[in-house]
Write a protein that holds these residues in place. Structure first.
Motif, PDB file in Angstrom:
ATOM      1  N   MET A 297       0.480  -1.218   0.325  1.00  0.00           N
ATOM      2  CA  MET A 297      -0.326  -0.091   0.256  1.00  0.00           C
ATOM      3  C   MET A 297       1.245   1.067  -0.058  1.00  0.00           C
ATOM      4  O   MET A 297       1.014   2.233  -0.634  1.00  0.00           O
ATOM      5  CB  MET A 297      -0.536   0.139   0.795  1.00  0.00           C
ATOM      6  CG  MET A 297      -2.110   0.879   1.560  1.00  0.00           C
ATOM      7  SD  MET A 297      -3.089   0.604  -0.069  1.00  0.00           S
ATOM      8  CE  MET A 297      -3.865   2.406   0.331  1.00  0.00           C
ATOM      9  N   LYS A 298       2.063   1.077   0.769  1.00  0.00           N
ATOM     10  CA  LYS A 298       2.795   2.411   0.561  1.00  0.00           C
ATOM     11  C   LYS A 298       3.517   2.123  -0.682  1.00  0.00           C
ATOM     12  O   LYS A 298       3.782   3.427  -1.322  1.00  0.00           O
ATOM     13  CB  LYS A 298       3.639   2.665   1.433  1.00  0.00           C
ATOM     14  CG  LYS A 298       3.719   2.314   3.708  1.00  0.00           C
ATOM     15  CD  LYS A 298       5.022   2.294   4.280  1.00  0.00           C
ATOM     16  CE  LYS A 298       3.851   1.886   5.784  1.00  0.00           C
ATOM     17  NZ  LYS A 298       5.070   2.220   7.313  1.00  0.00           N
TER      18      LYS A 298
ATOM     19  N   VAL B 194       4.378   5.924  -5.250  1.00  0.00           N
ATOM     20  CA  VAL B 194       4.181   5.644  -7.190  1.00  0.00           C
ATOM     21  C   VAL B 194       3.108   6.636  -7.245  1.00  0.00           C
ATOM     22  O   VAL B 194       3.465   7.365  -8.539  1.00  0.00           O
ATOM     23  CB  VAL B 194       3.561   4.027  -7.465  1.00  0.00           C
ATOM     24  CG1 VAL B 194       3.262   4.128  -8.776  1.00  0.00           C
ATOM     25  CG2 VAL B 194       4.958   3.710  -7.303  1.00  0.00           C
ATOM     26  N   VAL B 195       1.607   6.526  -6.947  1.00  0.00           N
ATOM     27  CA  VAL B 195       1.114   7.799  -7.558  1.00  0.00           C
ATOM     28  C   VAL B 195       1.337   9.127  -7.283  1.00  0.00           C
ATOM     29  O   VAL B 195       1.356  10.253  -7.729  1.00  0.00           O
ATOM     30  CB  VAL B 195      -0.119   7.507  -6.715  1.00  0.00           C
ATOM     31  CG1 VAL B 195      -1.166   8.501  -6.529  1.00  0.00           C
ATOM     32  CG2 VAL B 195      -1.365   6.040  -6.576  1.00  0.00           C
ATOM     33  N   PHE B 196       2.574   9.353  -5.943  1.00  0.00           N
ATOM     34  CA  PHE B 196       2.405  10.848  -5.748  1.00  0.00           C
ATOM     35  C   PHE B 196       4.467  10.889  -6.478  1.00  0.00           C
ATOM     36  O   PHE B 196       3.715  12.500  -7.057  1.00  0.00           O
ATOM     37  CB  PHE B 196       3.110  11.129  -4.649  1.00  0.00           C
ATOM     38  CG  PHE B 196       2.000  11.119  -3.512  1.00  0.00           C
ATOM     39  CD1 PHE B 196       1.645  12.346  -3.481  1.00  0.00           C
ATOM     40  CD2 PHE B 196       1.831   9.946  -2.465  1.00  0.00           C
ATOM     41  CE1 PHE B 196      -0.146  12.939  -2.385  1.00  0.00           C
ATOM     42  CE2 PHE B 196       0.737  11.149  -1.350  1.00  0.00           C
ATOM     43  CZ  PHE B 196      -0.317  11.897  -1.622  1.00  0.00           C
ATOM     44  N   LEU B 197       4.658  10.251  -6.995  1.00  0.00           N
ATOM     45  CA  LEU B 197       5.328  10.338  -7.822  1.00  0.00           C
ATOM     46  C   LEU B 197       4.964  10.684  -9.410  1.00  0.00           C
ATOM     47  O   LEU B 197       6.158  11.629 -10.098  1.00  0.00           O
ATOM     48  CB  LEU B 197       6.386   9.299  -7.879  1.00  0.00           C
ATOM     49  CG  LEU B 197       7.986   8.854  -9.180  1.00  0.00           C
ATOM     50  CD1 LEU B 197       8.757   9.757  -7.653  1.00  0.00           C
ATOM     51  CD2 LEU B 197       8.165   7.615  -8.839  1.00  0.00           C
ATOM     52  N   ILE B 198       3.759  10.328  -9.508  1.00  0.00           N
ATOM     53  CA  ILE B 198       3.622  10.207 -11.049  1.00  0.00           C
ATOM     54  C   ILE B 198       2.848  11.706 -10.882  1.00  0.00           C
ATOM     55  O   ILE B 198       2.922  12.451 -11.406  1.00  0.00           O
ATOM     56  CB  ILE B 198       2.223   9.430 -11.369  1.00  0.00           C
ATOM     57  CG1 ILE B 198       3.032   8.531 -12.034  1.00  0.00           C
ATOM     58  CG2 ILE B 198       1.262   9.723 -12.219  1.00  0.00           C
ATOM     59  CD1 ILE B 198       2.124   6.667 -12.005  1.00  0.00           C
TER      60      ILE B 198
END
Length: 71
Positions: free
Chosen positions: A1-2, A7-11
């Motif tokens: 989950m982390k 990955v979402v914040f990076l994108i």
């Protein structure tokens, strides 16, 4: 989950970063489009009968301002 959140914040970081840079570029580009409307005025000097005189000159309009004044 982390890992998924990372990955979402990076994108999102890669997607949103160029938009902020382009908006700053647009602001700085529009600021440089302004021009000064003030006249460029300065003194010109001349010797008259061996005495140094000065007179204001408008370099923007290429006209004399006032009379010759002894220095």
């Amino acid at each position: 989950m982390k890992k998924f959140i990372f990955v979402v914040f990076l994108i999102l970081g890669f997607v949103l970063a160029p938009a902020s840079y382009s908006s700053v570029y647009g602001i700085t580009k529009s600021v440089s489009d302004f021009e000064s409307r003030a006249d460029d005025i300065g003194y010109r000097y001349k010797y008259i009968n061996g005495i140094l005189h000065k007179r204001l000159y408008n370099y923007s309009k290429h006209v004399w301002i006032g009379d010759w004044i002894p220095v």
